[in-house]
Design a protein around this motif. Structure first.
Motif, PDB file in Angstrom:
ATOM      1  N   PHE A  79      26.423  68.338  71.811  1.00  0.00           N
ATOM      2  CA  PHE A  79      26.560  67.220  70.879  1.00  0.00           C
ATOM      3  C   PHE A  79      25.209  66.950  70.238  1.00  0.00           C
ATOM      4  CE2 PHE A  79      27.665  63.276  69.053  1.00  0.00           C
ATOM      5  CZ  PHE A  79      29.042  63.081  69.169  1.00  0.00           C
ATOM      6  N   PHE A  81      23.352  64.200  68.076  1.00  0.00           N
ATOM      7  CA  PHE A  81      23.548  62.816  67.650  1.00  0.00           C
ATOM      8  C   PHE A  81      22.819  62.544  66.344  1.00  0.00           C
ATOM      9  CE2 PHE A  81      24.288  62.975  72.110  1.00  0.00           C
ATOM     10  CZ  PHE A  81      25.278  62.052  72.354  1.00  0.00           C
ATOM     11  N   ASN A  83      20.975  60.082  65.610  1.00  0.00           N
ATOM     12  CA  ASN A  83      19.568  59.701  65.857  1.00  0.00           C
ATOM     13  C   ASN A  83      18.896  60.691  66.808  1.00  0.00           C
ATOM     14  OD1 ASN A  83      20.718  59.145  68.279  1.00  0.00           O
ATOM     15  ND2 ASN A  83      20.191  56.983  68.338  1.00  0.00           N
ATOM     16  N   ALA A  85      18.819  61.402  69.763  1.00  0.00           N
ATOM     17  CA  ALA A  85      18.876  61.040  71.187  1.00  0.00           C
ATOM     18  C   ALA A  85      18.050  61.969  72.064  1.00  0.00           C
ATOM     19  CB  ALA A  85      20.332  61.001  71.676  1.00  0.00           C
ATOM     20  N   LEU A  86      16.851  62.285  71.615  1.00  0.00           N
ATOM     21  CA  LEU A  86      15.950  63.074  72.468  1.00  0.00           C
ATOM     22  C   LEU A  86      15.413  62.164  73.567  1.00  0.00           C
ATOM     23  CD1 LEU A  86      13.992  65.089  69.768  1.00  0.00           C
ATOM     24  CD2 LEU A  86      15.992  65.784  71.094  1.00  0.00           C
ATOM     25  N   PHE A  87      15.233  62.722  74.741  1.00  0.00           N
ATOM     26  CA  PHE A  87      14.692  61.928  75.844  1.00  0.00           C
ATOM     27  C   PHE A  87      13.201  61.703  75.581  1.00  0.00           C
ATOM     28  CE2 PHE A  87      18.014  64.624  78.049  1.00  0.00           C
ATOM     29  CZ  PHE A  87      19.020  63.699  77.829  1.00  0.00           C
ATOM     30  N   PRO A  88      12.792  60.456  75.339  1.00  0.00           N
ATOM     31  CA  PRO A  88      11.412  60.232  74.896  1.00  0.00           C
ATOM     32  C   PRO A  88      10.371  60.543  75.961  1.00  0.00           C
ATOM     33  CG  PRO A  88      12.572  58.142  75.171  1.00  0.00           C
ATOM     34  CD  PRO A  88      13.585  59.228  75.358  1.00  0.00           C
ATOM     35  N   HIS A  89      10.794  60.545  77.212  1.00  0.00           N
ATOM     36  CA  HIS A  89       9.810  60.751  78.277  1.00  0.00           C
ATOM     37  C   HIS A  89       9.729  62.211  78.703  1.00  0.00           C
ATOM     38  CE1 HIS A  89      13.706  60.367  79.990  1.00  0.00           C
ATOM     39  NE2 HIS A  89      13.293  60.663  81.197  1.00  0.00           N
ATOM     40  N   MET A  90      10.418  63.086  77.979  1.00  0.00           N
ATOM     41  CA  MET A  90      10.349  64.503  78.329  1.00  0.00           C
ATOM     42  C   MET A  90       9.778  65.280  77.148  1.00  0.00           C
ATOM     43  SD  MET A  90      13.993  65.190  80.121  1.00  0.00           S
ATOM     44  CE  MET A  90      14.746  64.024  81.253  1.00  0.00           C
ATOM     45  N   ARG A 132       8.094  61.833  70.109  1.00  0.00           N
ATOM     46  CA  ARG A 132       7.503  60.971  69.081  1.00  0.00           C
ATOM     47  C   ARG A 132       6.354  61.655  68.348  1.00  0.00           C
ATOM     48  NH1 ARG A 132       5.125  55.840  70.150  1.00  0.00           N
ATOM     49  NH2 ARG A 132       7.030  55.161  71.182  1.00  0.00           N
ATOM     50  N   ARG A 146      18.630  71.943  72.065  1.00  0.00           N
ATOM     51  CA  ARG A 146      19.077  71.388  73.342  1.00  0.00           C
ATOM     52  C   ARG A 146      20.586  71.519  73.491  1.00  0.00           C
ATOM     53  NH1 ARG A 146      18.106  65.078  74.548  1.00  0.00           N
ATOM     54  NH2 ARG A 146      19.830  64.928  73.061  1.00  0.00           N
ATOM     55  N   ALA A 147      21.304  71.338  72.359  1.00  0.00           N
ATOM     56  CA  ALA A 147      22.761  71.440  72.423  1.00  0.00           C
ATOM     57  C   ALA A 147      23.204  72.893  72.541  1.00  0.00           C
ATOM     58  CB  ALA A 147      23.383  70.784  71.198  1.00  0.00           C
TER      59      ALA A 147
ATOM     60  N   THR C 185      23.065  56.359  73.367  1.00  0.00           N
ATOM     61  CA  THR C 185      23.213  57.778  73.033  1.00  0.00           C
ATOM     62  C   THR C 185      22.385  58.659  73.960  1.00  0.00           C
ATOM     63  OG1 THR C 185      21.517  57.489  71.345  1.00  0.00           O
ATOM     64  CG2 THR C 185      23.797  57.496  70.603  1.00  0.00           C
ATOM     65  N   LEU C 186      21.300  58.108  74.534  1.00  0.00           N
ATOM     66  CA  LEU C 186      20.519  58.919  75.469  1.00  0.00           C
ATOM     67  C   LEU C 186      21.357  59.261  76.691  1.00  0.00           C
ATOM     68  CD1 LEU C 186      16.999  57.269  75.369  1.00  0.00           C
ATOM     69  CD2 LEU C 186      17.770  59.373  74.294  1.00  0.00           C
ATOM     70  N   TRP C 288       3.967  59.670  77.318  1.00  0.00           N
ATOM     71  CA  TRP C 288       4.944  59.660  76.221  1.00  0.00           C
ATOM     72  C   TRP C 288       5.052  58.319  75.534  1.00  0.00           C
ATOM     73  CZ3 TRP C 288       8.819  56.247  77.247  1.00  0.00           C
ATOM     74  CH2 TRP C 288       9.019  55.911  78.580  1.00  0.00           C
TER      75      TRP C 288
END
Ligand SMILES: Nc1ncnc2c1ncn2[C@@H]1O[C@H](COP(=O)(O)OP(=O)(O)OP(=O)(O)O)[C@@H](O)[C@H]1O
Ligand SMILES: [Mg+2]
Lengths: 364, 264, 290
Positions: A79, A81, A83, A85-90, A132, A146-147, C185-186, C288
């Motif tokens: 999927f 998205f 926006n 929806a990337l994991f910001p802490h990875m 970011r 990623r998908a 969504t996350l 991050w």
């Protein structure tokens, strides 16, 4: 085989109906674009396929297997998205590796597949950045990688290009299409941009108020809209309401059907399908020519004045206020590409089009 | 299934928070001479008794007086300061914001005892008595109240889209009109929430007032604690119920205008 | 041409902050400074304070087993009740954050917010009626055939129970606003990549809530280190924690120098531990965040 079948799928939120009844088959390896105005239920449909929204009724199968009750984690779908929806802490690499870790693959295998996926979206050099620190287009490609890296049965994209600027959108559109074809992925692509849908999809599904309005190959849907809504959404500039009458005493050039417009004038039609009662003549701006002399052959011709002219690079759109009371839009080539001289505001013109131009569509 | 697990945990935990309050309201109507279970009968006597006790009745009015004064003080000091902090362009704004928020971070016991020692030193030096006086309490409570006003008003100001003011100005509104017709209505929820939290947090304060109350001048919270030291009868329940009702009503009324849980 | 504004313009607008700044300086900073100074003075039963510059008060605190024990107990109870609040608060805050917006959600949030603003005195006295030997809990247990004194009043476990209940709303409200800030969504992305709910929580949601978890823990820990009503009312006269001890030293013993030292030890410990925790957490998410 991983064809996706939606069988009378519906979603209600209390009294609001988000999706009324969607039936649709997406063939294995096919890219289907879900198109429609805001609020028509595209996202809801896609999210039901992805498993994020439980169905109110109906059935969704993938490769013949009913997935309606499966959680997203067990559907093996990719999927993307809106926006991202990337994991910001990875980091980029950790984001891409996430799905593989969930599938309990070995370290070495994860490493090679992540590297491969990042190479494929040309982000190999960015693997240790955090989301970011990436531009919108790069984030979009990470989301795609990623998908894709988990080798999903189905790829679902929710307006993946809407946050990108025009040129990047063009580029990513082609990139997504090439990846999808190379991998032979069954794909549903949600968009509200008809150009995007037409240029990427094998098949286009136009939605309206939670239903399929029209579905088919882009060229077919484009040239033969079946309703005024479809015609309007696909950019047909002139929607002339009226009704068909048989007209045996036509002009000298032959018989035809008559179309009594609601505004008054009777138009000549030829070769149109016959629709009983009220209907709409959908006429593209390109099909209307502006003349200053006499109409050619058995053309329909309405005289009027130029009320507005808008410039579109290769074309100019003239809005003509006809004496008969119809306002018509004609799209003519711009002078720079071999078109006629620009006509001044208020200039007297004859708006003409052939009797077989345009399509007759149902009123609703 | 997952939802159900969360709902179950939430029910238990919220019950753990709320049930004691429900119980104390219920038990305030028991006719038992000491707070005990099960009920021997029901009566309204404890309310009459609580009202007749000068500690409680006086405490309530003292608290009300202090909290209202502290809130007004905090609004008067806090609103202009917040405007300047958000809109102004002078150096050290972050430091000043931290300073104005600091009374919220310094433990009440420490802040209260420091103020107490300070008051007594001032009295030794100048002969002006502050500790045990209303003024002393109002200053202490103003320090409780100020950070809430600053916090909520600056949040409202920063969250506000400044182009709205520019739009009004470009439509021909003079600065004063822009302020009154655009700025004030837009930060009003922040001001209301700030005032409410300032008032309530001052009203329910126990630790900071502990040091500063004087004979015949106790706040309601301290009257409660003092009473509990020697007594354990449903009068406590009656006072607690009154306070629960008072705070709940205040919150319910304000929550119609502002999203209160955003305050934290 | 852009240039830095002249000094006068840079100070423009700073006027309105002055009254508030002066108020805090006079009402908080000056008293704290004076108190710090007092903590180096000497106590005299006759004249109360003898001006001096000595560390005796701090030495006395750390050399007396009784006070060391009080501090240890306060830290232990605070750490434990903060941990319990975190464990209980996380699922509730998450549940509330993901609850569909509407009247029902507002009502649920009020159930957290109202107790938070009811005040420690009332909330603790409510726990007294539950925990005492003739209270609700004892009556309930007796009905189940379990009788005998509960022994919860005047005990550390009783204090803990009441403290956790009093502090939970602070934790929940703080965590809730953090969860609200995390895009659903996350979670959906993690789900579609094959993560179970618990894995999603552990790998995606909780790491992102870390700053909020930290804020909630700092708040609860500070409040419980400095708790007064609960240890006094539930713990009773023989149960000693720091805040009541400070009060007792300053108002009853009238030993301001020692009381001041106690207050600073309390504040220092609270600050030191929370700053330590903050630094430890920040090291993990700094990469991050900024
Ligand atoms: N969670 C929800 N609760 C209530 N109504 C909803 C919810 N989600 C969607 N809807 C409603 O369902 C309808 C379809 O929404 P959906 O998001 O599918 O539209 P969309 O076609 O994706 O539109 P857009 O192009 O604006 O993204 C809308 O009218 C929307 O208001
Ligand atoms: Mg959508």
């Amino acid at each position: 085989m991983s064809d996706v079948v939606l069988d009378r799928v519906a979603k209600h939120y209390g009294a609001t109906v988000a999706v009324e009844s969607m039936s649709l088959r997406i063939g294995s390896g096919e890219l289907v674009a879900l198109l429609g105005p805001s609020g028509c239920g595209k996202t809801t449909t896609l999210r039901m396929v992805g498993g994020f929204v439980p169905l109110s009724s109906g059935l969704i199968t993938v490769g013949g297997r009913d997935v309606s009750a499966l959680p997203p984690s067990r559907r093996n779908m990719g999927f993307v998205f809106q926006n991202y929806a990337l994991f910001p802490h990875m980091t980029v690499a950790q984001n891409v590796a996430f799905g593989l870790e969930m599938r309990k693959l070995g370290r070495a295998e994860i490493e090679t597949r992540v590297t491969g996926a990042l190479e494929r979206v040309r982000l190999g050099a960015f693997r240790d950045r955090y989301p970011r620190q990436l531009s919108g287009g790069q984030q979009q490609r990470v989301a795609l990688a990623r998908a894709l890296v988990v080798e999903p049965d189905v790829l679902l994209l929710d307006e993946p290009l809407s946050n990108l600027d025009a040129s990047l959108r063009q580029e990513m559109k082609i990139e997504i299409r090439q990846l999808q074809q190379a991998l032979g992925l069954t794909t549903i692509f949600v968009t509200h941009d008809q150009d995007e849908a037409m240029s990427t999809a094998d098949r286009m599904v136009l939605m309206h108020r939670g239903r399929v309005e029209q579905a088919g190959p882009p060229a077919e849907v484009y040239s033969r809209p079946r309703s005024a809504f479809a015609a309007g959404f696909l950019g047909v500039a002139n929607l002339v309401p009226g009704r068909m009458t048989r007209m045996d005493t036509g002009s000298d050039t032959g018989r035809g059907d008559g179309f009594v417009t609601r505004a008054g004038p009777v138009l000549r039609l030829r070769g149109h399908r016959s629709i009983q009662g009220d209907c709409v003549l959908a006429l593209r701006g390109e099909e209307v020519t502006l003349r200053t002399g006499q109409p050619a052959g058995d053309e329909n011709a309405l005289s009027g004045r130029v009320a507005l002219a808008t410039f579109h690079g290769v074309a100019i759109e003239y809005h003509v206020e006809t004496e008969a009371g119809l306002r018509l839009v004609a799209r003519v080539p711009a002078p720079g590409v071999g078109g006629p001289e620009v006509m001044a505001h208020g200039a007297e013109v004859l708006a003409c089009w052939a009797p077989d131009a345009g399509v007759l569509v149902a009123e609703t | 299934m997952i939802r159900f697990t969360y709902a179950a945990i939430a029910t238990i935990v919220i019950g753990f928070i709320v049930l004691p309050l429900v119980l104390i309201v219920w038990m305030s109507f028991f006719s038992n001479p000491i707070l005990s279970f099960p009920p021997e009968g029901y009566t309204l006597d404890w309310y009459r008794r609580a009202w007749s006790m000068s500690d409680f009745r006086g405490g309530f009015f003292t608290s009300l007086q202090i909290s209202l004064c502290a809130t007004v003080l905090a609004l008067v000091l806090g609103i202009p300061a917040s405007m300047a902090l958000v809109r102004g362009s002078f150096p050290g704004r972050d430091t000043i914001t931290t300073l104005l928020m600091a009374p919220m971070l310094v433990p009440a016991i420490v802040g209260g005892s420091a103020l107490f020692v300070f008051y007594l030193e001032v009295e030794l030096l100048s002969g002006v008595q502050v500790a045990g006086r209303l003024a002393g309490l109002i200053i202490a409570h103003g320090l409780i109240a100020l950070p809430w006003v600053v916090k909520l008003v600056t949040t409202a100001l920063t969250g506000m889209n400044q182009s709205v003011e520019e739009a009004a100005a470009s439509l021909g509104a003079p600065a004063r009109v822009v302020f009154l017709r655009i700025t004030v209505p837009m930060i009003w929820p922040g001001v209301v929430a700030g005032g409410l939290f300032a008032f309530v947090n001052s009203f329910i304060d126990l630790e900071k007032s502990l040091f500063l109350v004087g004979p015949g001048r106790t706040t309601l919270q301290i009257a409660l604690i003092n009473y509990l030291e020697w007594n354990f009868d449903p009068t406590i329940g009656a006072v607690a119920t009154a306070q629960i009702t008072f705070v709940t009503l205040l919150l319910l009324v304000t929550s119609r205008y502002v999203k209160l849980h955003r305050a934290f | 041409m852009p240039s830095s504004p002249p000094p006068a313009a840079r100070l423009r607008g700073s006027g309105p902050v002055l009254p508030a700044v002066l108020f805090v300086l006079a009402g908080m900073i000056a008293p704290l400074a004076l108190m710090l100074r007092t903590s180096f003075d000497r106590f005299d039963p006759e004249t109360l304070i003898v001006s001096a510059l000595t560390l005796d008060n701090y030495l006395r605190f750390f050399e007396t087993p009784f006070f060391r024990e009080v501090l240890g107990r306060t830290i232990a109870i605070s750490a434990l009740s903060t941990a319990i609040c975190l464990i209980l608060g996380l699922p509730v805050a998450y549940y509330l954050a993901r609850f569909p917006t509407g009247a029902a959600k507002s009502r649920l949030l009020m159930l957290i917010l109202v107790p938070l603003l009811i005040g420690n005195a009332v909330r603790t006295s409510a726990w007294m009626l539950i925990l005492n030997d003739h209270g609700v809990l004892a009556a309930g247990l007796a009905r189940l055939g379990i009788s005998g004194p509960l022994g919860l009043m005047y005990s550390a476990s009783g204090v803990m129970i009441a403290l956790v209940s009093v502090l939970l709303p602070f934790m929940i409200i703080t965590l809730n606003s953090v969860f609200e800030g995390i895009e659903t969504t996350l979670e959906e992305a993690a789900g579609s990549l094959g993560a179970s709910h618990l894995t999603t929580m552990r790998r995606v949601v909780l790491p992102l809530t870390l700053p909020g978890v930290l804020a909630g823990c700092v708040l609860c820990f500070t409040l419980s280190m400095n708790a007064y009503a609960t240890p006094v009312l539930i713990g009773g006269p023989k149960f000693h924690m720091m805040a009541p001890t400070v009060y007792q030293q300053i108002t009853e013993a009238m030993n301001w120098p020692f009381g001041s030292a106690l207050a600073f030890v309390l504040m220092g410990m609270t600050l030191g531990l929370t700053v330590g925790l903050t630094l430890a957490v920040q090291r993990r998410y700094r990469r991050w965040m900024a």
